[in-house]
Motif scaffolding. Structure first.
Motif, PDB file in Angstrom:
ATOM      1  N   ARG A 153     -56.082  18.342  12.145  1.00 40.78           N
ATOM      2  CA  ARG A 153     -56.332  19.426  13.041  1.00 40.78           C
ATOM      3  C   ARG A 153     -54.938  19.341  14.010  1.00 40.78           C
ATOM      4  NH1 ARG A 153     -61.264  17.701  11.610  1.00 40.78           N
ATOM      5  NH2 ARG A 153     -62.518  19.483  11.270  1.00 40.78           N
ATOM      6  N   TYR A 157     -52.834  21.219  17.828  1.00 42.52           N
ATOM      7  CA  TYR A 157     -53.225  22.163  18.821  1.00 42.52           C
ATOM      8  C   TYR A 157     -51.919  22.392  19.667  1.00 42.52           C
ATOM      9  CZ  TYR A 157     -57.767  19.966  18.007  1.00 42.52           C
ATOM     10  OH  TYR A 157     -58.822  19.427  17.493  1.00 42.52           O
ATOM     11  N   TYR A 199     -51.095  23.119  23.801  1.00 45.40           N
ATOM     12  CA  TYR A 199     -51.640  23.322  24.977  1.00 45.40           C
ATOM     13  C   TYR A 199     -50.137  23.705  26.060  1.00 45.40           C
ATOM     14  CZ  TYR A 199     -56.021  21.010  23.946  1.00 45.40           C
ATOM     15  OH  TYR A 199     -57.172  20.826  23.470  1.00 45.40           O
ATOM     16  N   LEU A 257     -54.536  21.569  31.485  1.00 46.99           N
ATOM     17  CA  LEU A 257     -54.242  21.882  30.188  1.00 46.99           C
ATOM     18  C   LEU A 257     -54.982  23.128  29.658  1.00 46.99           C
ATOM     19  CD1 LEU A 257     -53.143  19.040  30.318  1.00 46.99           C
ATOM     20  CD2 LEU A 257     -52.916  18.852  27.712  1.00 46.99           C
ATOM     21  N   TYR A 280     -54.890  26.687  17.958  1.00 47.71           N
ATOM     22  CA  TYR A 280     -55.302  25.248  17.272  1.00 47.71           C
ATOM     23  C   TYR A 280     -55.464  25.957  15.879  1.00 47.71           C
ATOM     24  CZ  TYR A 280     -60.165  26.975  18.201  1.00 47.71           C
ATOM     25  OH  TYR A 280     -61.303  27.573  18.259  1.00 47.71           O
ATOM     26  N   PHE A 320     -56.972  24.039  12.184  1.00 49.17           N
ATOM     27  CA  PHE A 320     -57.555  22.945  11.357  1.00 49.17           C
ATOM     28  C   PHE A 320     -57.233  22.508   9.985  1.00 49.17           C
ATOM     29  CE2 PHE A 320     -59.840  22.614  15.082  1.00 49.17           C
ATOM     30  CZ  PHE A 320     -61.130  23.417  15.194  1.00 49.17           C
ATOM     31  N   PHE A 372     -47.566  20.850  25.273  1.00 56.86           N
ATOM     32  CA  PHE A 372     -47.694  20.000  24.591  1.00 56.86           C
ATOM     33  C   PHE A 372     -48.301  20.238  23.188  1.00 56.86           C
ATOM     34  CE2 PHE A 372     -46.843  16.579  27.119  1.00 56.86           C
ATOM     35  CZ  PHE A 372     -47.201  16.786  28.647  1.00 56.86           C
ATOM     36  N   SER A 390     -55.336  15.880  15.966  1.00 53.00           N
ATOM     37  CA  SER A 390     -56.767  14.984  16.036  1.00 53.00           C
ATOM     38  C   SER A 390     -57.336  14.994  14.478  1.00 53.00           C
ATOM     39  CB  SER A 390     -57.812  15.628  16.784  1.00 53.00           C
ATOM     40  OG  SER A 390     -58.556  16.893  16.443  1.00 53.00           O
ATOM     41  N   GLY A 408     -60.826  12.137  19.909  1.00 53.14           N
ATOM     42  CA  GLY A 408     -59.925  12.173  20.797  1.00 53.14           C
ATOM     43  C   GLY A 408     -58.501  12.889  20.207  1.00 53.14           C
ATOM     44  N   ALA A 409     -57.765  13.497  20.891  1.00 55.07           N
ATOM     45  CA  ALA A 409     -56.480  14.011  20.462  1.00 55.07           C
ATOM     46  C   ALA A 409     -55.204  13.069  20.857  1.00 55.07           C
ATOM     47  CB  ALA A 409     -56.284  15.532  21.128  1.00 55.07           C
ATOM     48  N   PHE A 410     -54.364  13.288  20.017  1.00 50.72           N
ATOM     49  CA  PHE A 410     -52.921  12.261  20.321  1.00 50.72           C
ATOM     50  C   PHE A 410     -51.799  13.201  20.628  1.00 50.72           C
ATOM     51  CE2 PHE A 410     -54.583   8.347  19.091  1.00 50.72           C
ATOM     52  CZ  PHE A 410     -55.741   8.727  18.507  1.00 50.72           C
ATOM     53  N   PHE A 411     -50.945  13.033  21.602  1.00 51.13           N
ATOM     54  CA  PHE A 411     -50.170  14.103  22.079  1.00 51.13           C
ATOM     55  C   PHE A 411     -48.784  13.717  21.959  1.00 51.13           C
ATOM     56  CE2 PHE A 411     -52.405  17.294  24.830  1.00 51.13           C
ATOM     57  CZ  PHE A 411     -53.829  16.533  24.710  1.00 51.13           C
ATOM     58  N   GLY A 412     -47.979  14.807  21.815  1.00 50.94           N
ATOM     59  CA  GLY A 412     -46.363  14.589  21.788  1.00 50.94           C
ATOM     60  C   GLY A 412     -46.153  14.278  23.218  1.00 50.94           C
TER      61      GLY A 412
END
Lengths: 111, 112
Positions: B31, B33, B35, B43, B48, B50, B90, B94, B100-104
């Motif tokens: 997944r 995304y 933002y 945000l 998004y 999948f 961003f 995930s 939870g999501a992991f961000f750049g």
């Protein structure tokens, strides 16, 4: 629709506890999250709680969930200057895999 | 090396120009995304995905398009940039759980 709300600012003294609050509207929220954003950086996942839990503790962080009132809080014990950042609350609903974020609370820690 | 990498980190572009923001990840997540962050607004979800064949609009998709070129790559395009698209963008990933999501690190875009 889904909505997540937070107060914009919080100021505390170094060594005190900080409590950051969040309210959400989606009663089908499955997971709730806290993220930290330091200046110039992306969001860092701090912790999350499943909706069937009331509390989760992780070192200096304590998350409390009141599902009836749709209220989530993050307590930071012994707050340090390095904790100064923007803290975001977020929620997701099982099966949607979308994360809905609040506006963020800017925490300022005074020495 | 960062798990989620965004390029460029900063960009200034003129109104009406086409611009692409790129995101790649090494986390192996399905997944991805995009933002947008504006001060005081938190945000907002733009698009998004999948998996490679799945693209979904978020809250504020107008004026944006995306391409999922591979599991690890998800790009965001502004076909004709306008000044109110000035923001911090961003990318996040995930896995199949809800953990939870992991961000750049973000791309700061300024449209003049």
């Amino acid at each position: 629709g889904e909505d997540v709300e937070q107060s914009l600012f919080l100021s505390v003294r170094e060594g005190d506890s900080s409590v950051i609050n969040c309210t959400y509207t989606d009663s089908s929220s499955t997971y709730l999250y806290w993220y930290k954003q330091e200046p110039g950086a992306g969001l860092q996942l701090l912790t999350y709680i499943f909706s069937n839990m009331d509390m989760k503790q992780d070192q200096r962080l304590t998350v409390l969930l009141n599902k009836k009132d749709k209220h989530l809080s993050l307590r930071i014990a012994d707050t340090q200057t390095g904790d100064s950042a923007i803290y975001f609350c977020a929620e997701s609903t099982s099966g949607t895999y979308k994360y809905i974020f609040g506006t963020g609370t800017r925490l300022k820690v005074l020495a | 090396d960062a798990d989620v990498t965004q390029t460029p980190r900063n960009r200034i572009t003129k109104t009406g120009k086409r611009i692409m923001l790129e995101c790649s990840q090494t986390k192996g997540h399905d997944r991805m995304y995009w933002y947008r962050q504006d001060p005081g607004l938190g945000l907002q979800l733009i698009y998004y995905s999948f998996d490679v064949k799945d693209i979904n609009k978020g809250e504020i998709s107008d004026g944006y398009s995306v391409s999922r070129q591979a599991q690890a790559k998800f790009s965001l395009s502004l076909e004709s940039a306008i000044p109110n698209q000035t923001a911090l963008y961003f990318c996040a990933t995930s896995d199949r759980g809800d953990r939870g999501a992991f961000f750049g690190q973000g791309t700061r875009l300024t449209v003049v």
